[in-house]
Scaffold this motif. Sequence first.
Motif, PDB file in Angstrom:
ATOM      1  N   UNK A  13       0.846  -1.195   0.000  1.00 34.44           N
ATOM      2  CA  UNK A  13       0.000   0.000   0.000  1.00 34.44           C
ATOM      3  C   UNK A  13       0.882   1.245   0.000  1.00 34.44           C
ATOM      4  N   UNK A  14       0.461   2.256  -0.725  1.00 33.23           N
ATOM      5  CA  UNK A  14       1.253   3.471  -0.908  1.00 33.23           C
ATOM      6  C   UNK A  14       1.046   4.452   0.247  1.00 33.23           C
ATOM      7  N   UNK A  35      10.164  20.308  -2.934  1.00 37.70           N
ATOM      8  CA  UNK A  35       9.143  21.292  -3.296  1.00 37.70           C
ATOM      9  C   UNK A  35       9.562  22.706  -2.889  1.00 37.70           C
ATOM     10  N   UNK A  36      10.608  22.785  -2.089  1.00 40.38           N
ATOM     11  CA  UNK A  36      11.232  24.066  -1.732  1.00 40.38           C
ATOM     12  C   UNK A  36      12.613  23.732  -1.190  1.00 40.38           C
ATOM     13  N   UNK A  37      13.313  24.734  -0.706  1.00 39.41           N
ATOM     14  CA  UNK A  37      14.661  24.483  -0.183  1.00 39.41           C
ATOM     15  C   UNK A  37      14.651  23.692   1.116  1.00 39.41           C
ATOM     16  N   UNK A  38      13.480  23.616   1.767  1.00 40.77           N
ATOM     17  CA  UNK A  38      13.403  22.913   3.062  1.00 40.77           C
ATOM     18  C   UNK A  38      12.245  21.910   3.154  1.00 40.77           C
ATOM     19  N   UNK A  39      11.563  21.654   2.060  1.00 37.35           N
ATOM     20  CA  UNK A  39      10.465  20.677   2.091  1.00 37.35           C
ATOM     21  C   UNK A  39      10.554  19.753   0.888  1.00 37.35           C
ATOM     22  N   UNK A  40      10.000  18.569   1.059  1.00 37.63           N
ATOM     23  CA  UNK A  40       9.972  17.597  -0.026  1.00 37.63           C
ATOM     24  C   UNK A  40       8.709  16.757   0.085  1.00 37.63           C
ATOM     25  N   UNK A  41       8.219  16.346  -1.048  1.00 39.40           N
ATOM     26  CA  UNK A  41       7.066  15.451  -1.115  1.00 39.40           C
ATOM     27  C   UNK A  41       7.590  14.032  -1.309  1.00 39.40           C
ATOM     28  N   UNK A  42       7.221  13.135  -0.406  1.00 38.17           N
ATOM     29  CA  UNK A  42       7.788  11.787  -0.404  1.00 38.17           C
ATOM     30  C   UNK A  42       6.714  10.727  -0.645  1.00 38.17           C
ATOM     31  N   UNK A  43       7.135   9.640  -1.253  1.00 38.62           N
ATOM     32  CA  UNK A  43       6.233   8.531  -1.560  1.00 38.62           C
ATOM     33  C   UNK A  43       6.945   7.212  -1.310  1.00 38.62           C
ATOM     34  N   UNK A  44       6.324   6.381  -0.506  1.00 39.43           N
ATOM     35  CA  UNK A  44       6.889   5.071  -0.207  1.00 39.43           C
ATOM     36  C   UNK A  44       5.790   4.043  -0.083  1.00 39.43           C
ATOM     37  N   UNK A  45       6.156   2.845   0.285  1.00 39.07           N
ATOM     38  CA  UNK A  45       5.189   1.757   0.423  1.00 39.07           C
ATOM     39  C   UNK A  45       5.292   1.102   1.790  1.00 39.07           C
ATOM     40  N   UNK A  46       4.199   0.478   2.169  1.00 38.63           N
ATOM     41  CA  UNK A  46       4.200  -0.485   3.263  1.00 38.63           C
ATOM     42  C   UNK A  46       3.971  -1.842   2.609  1.00 38.63           C
ATOM     43  N   UNK A  47       4.891  -2.775   2.827  1.00 40.85           N
ATOM     44  CA  UNK A  47       4.803  -4.104   2.220  1.00 40.85           C
ATOM     45  C   UNK A  47       4.554  -5.153   3.290  1.00 40.85           C
ATOM     46  N   UNK A  48       3.557  -5.997   3.036  1.00 42.67           N
ATOM     47  CA  UNK A  48       3.163  -7.014   4.012  1.00 42.67           C
ATOM     48  C   UNK A  48       3.255  -8.398   3.371  1.00 42.67           C
ATOM     49  N   UNK A  49       3.883  -9.325   4.073  1.00 42.08           N
ATOM     50  CA  UNK A  49       4.048 -10.700   3.606  1.00 42.08           C
ATOM     51  C   UNK A  49       3.474 -11.643   4.659  1.00 42.08           C
ATOM     52  N   UNK A  50       2.166 -11.901   4.627  1.00 43.98           N
ATOM     53  CA  UNK A  50       1.540 -12.707   5.684  1.00 43.98           C
ATOM     54  C   UNK A  50       2.081 -14.130   5.777  1.00 43.98           C
ATOM     55  N   UNK A  51       2.515 -14.682   4.653  1.00 42.36           N
ATOM     56  CA  UNK A  51       3.030 -16.054   4.673  1.00 42.36           C
ATOM     57  C   UNK A  51       4.350 -16.153   5.423  1.00 42.36           C
TER      58      UNK A  51
END
Length: 309
Positions: free
Chosen positions: A90-91, A138-154
């Motif tokens: 999930x993102x 997005x500026x000299x002191x901010x950034x927009x970040x994107x990552x994932x949460x990965x789940x492996x139930x097995x």
Amino acid sequence: MRIRATVAAVSGALALSALVVPAAQAAGGSATPSKADILKIREAAEAASSGKTAFAASDDTDAPYPLDVTFSNFKIAGAVKVGTTNHVSTTVTYTMTHGTDVDITADDFFTGPYIYKGSYDTPDNMLFGDYPATCTATSSTTASCKGNIDVYPADGELFNSDAGTWHGGALAIAYNGQDPSSPDFDITKVGYADQGGLGTTLVQRYSKLTVNASPEPVAKGKTITVTGKLSRANWEDNQYHGYTNQYVKLQFRKSGSSTYTTLKTIKSDATGNLKTTATASVDGYWRFSFAGTTTTPAVNATGDFVDVR
């Protein structure tokens, strides 16, 4: 990174194991730092801090310095539905704010999201992404970040008791040229930031619902019997078991219509089975519908068509 937080005694110490430095980006081209090396940074930070966003290292404690980084605008899906075997990803997006002295473009700077069950200081479990987040300034002191949460139930990452509300967090680490595998590694030159309580999501045990209406066909005005079963993922044996004593709606949709109407509400029995009767009047589709709980998502059975003659 796929980690089961069974060592709750180290609290959030697992967090940085999600940010293993890729070999190609390790300080000075050195070998990839081990998870153990990274955990030392987190544990040292914890030993010097009791706050959620920063810490103040004491003079007699070797610890990473508090990195001038905070996180906000943490966004994740309202629910993460996890079955018994399939990998679920999930993102997560968030805003990272940093001081002008923090170089987020450095090869050995990393950030990533995570979610945790229980309290921030002593979580019952934590889940991370397989890779660090990607960020765009997005500026000299901010950034927009994107990552994932990965789940492996097995892989045994979850217990059934983990289902329910989880909290969001994010972390960042700046190695600043330090190589954890080197005998000259100086942890006091490594920057670290960690912040919890950024948001919430539900981690839920994936549900299934079946239905069968019979006899087929049936004479108009006669009784049909509708049976089915409500089940959900068991993360401890990787099987599906009946979800007991849950309210489920019996619904009907006439042929040519796109709308289901609720006829009655029944409860699943001690094994998750469902059984009820209704009177057949026109051709149409019969199904069961479960509204869901905090631990188990809503689900509708695929409608079963009955021809009325």
